[in-house]
Design a protein around this motif. Structure first.
Motif, PDB file in Angstrom:
ATOM      1  N   ARG A  97       0.844  -1.203   0.000  1.00 25.33           N
ATOM      2  CA  ARG A  97       0.000   0.000   0.000  1.00 25.33           C
ATOM      3  C   ARG A  97       0.874   1.246   0.000  1.00 25.33           C
ATOM      4  N   LEU A 150      -7.079   2.879   0.010  1.00 26.55           N
ATOM      5  CA  LEU A 150      -7.113   1.441  -0.285  1.00 26.55           C
ATOM      6  C   LEU A 150      -8.463   0.854   0.074  1.00 26.55           C
ATOM      7  N   LEU A 182      -4.748  -3.170  -5.311  1.00 23.99           N
ATOM      8  CA  LEU A 182      -3.323  -2.854  -5.421  1.00 23.99           C
ATOM      9  C   LEU A 182      -2.770  -3.161  -6.813  1.00 23.99           C
TER      10      LEU A 182
END
Length: 69
Positions: free
Chosen positions: A18, A28, A61
């Motif tokens: 992250r 996120l 991600l």
């Protein structure tokens, strides 16, 4: 290795990836359609994350699931 050790290691990988993507926990979480507090607890190793949420995190991600392990 204890069960919680796996959770802690997984959380550290999530946090590292992250941060590498320059995302906040809130960003996120939004990309995953999860709550920010959930992401925080994952990163601290407090959650036994489901396969569905592992997939959501990997997708957010932009990585393959295997990269989280």
């Amino acid at each position: 290795m204890k069960k919680n050790d796996y959770q802690v290691r997984f959380g550290l990988v999530v946090r590292k990836l992250r941060n590498k993507k320059n995302l906040t926990q809130e960003e996120l979480a939004s990309l995953c359609d999860l709550d920010r507090t959930y992401i925080g607890s994952v990163e601290r190793g407090e959650r036994n994350v489901s396969l569905i949420n592992i997939h959501k995190i990997a997708s957010a991600l932009n990585i393959e699931v295997k990269e989280l392990f």
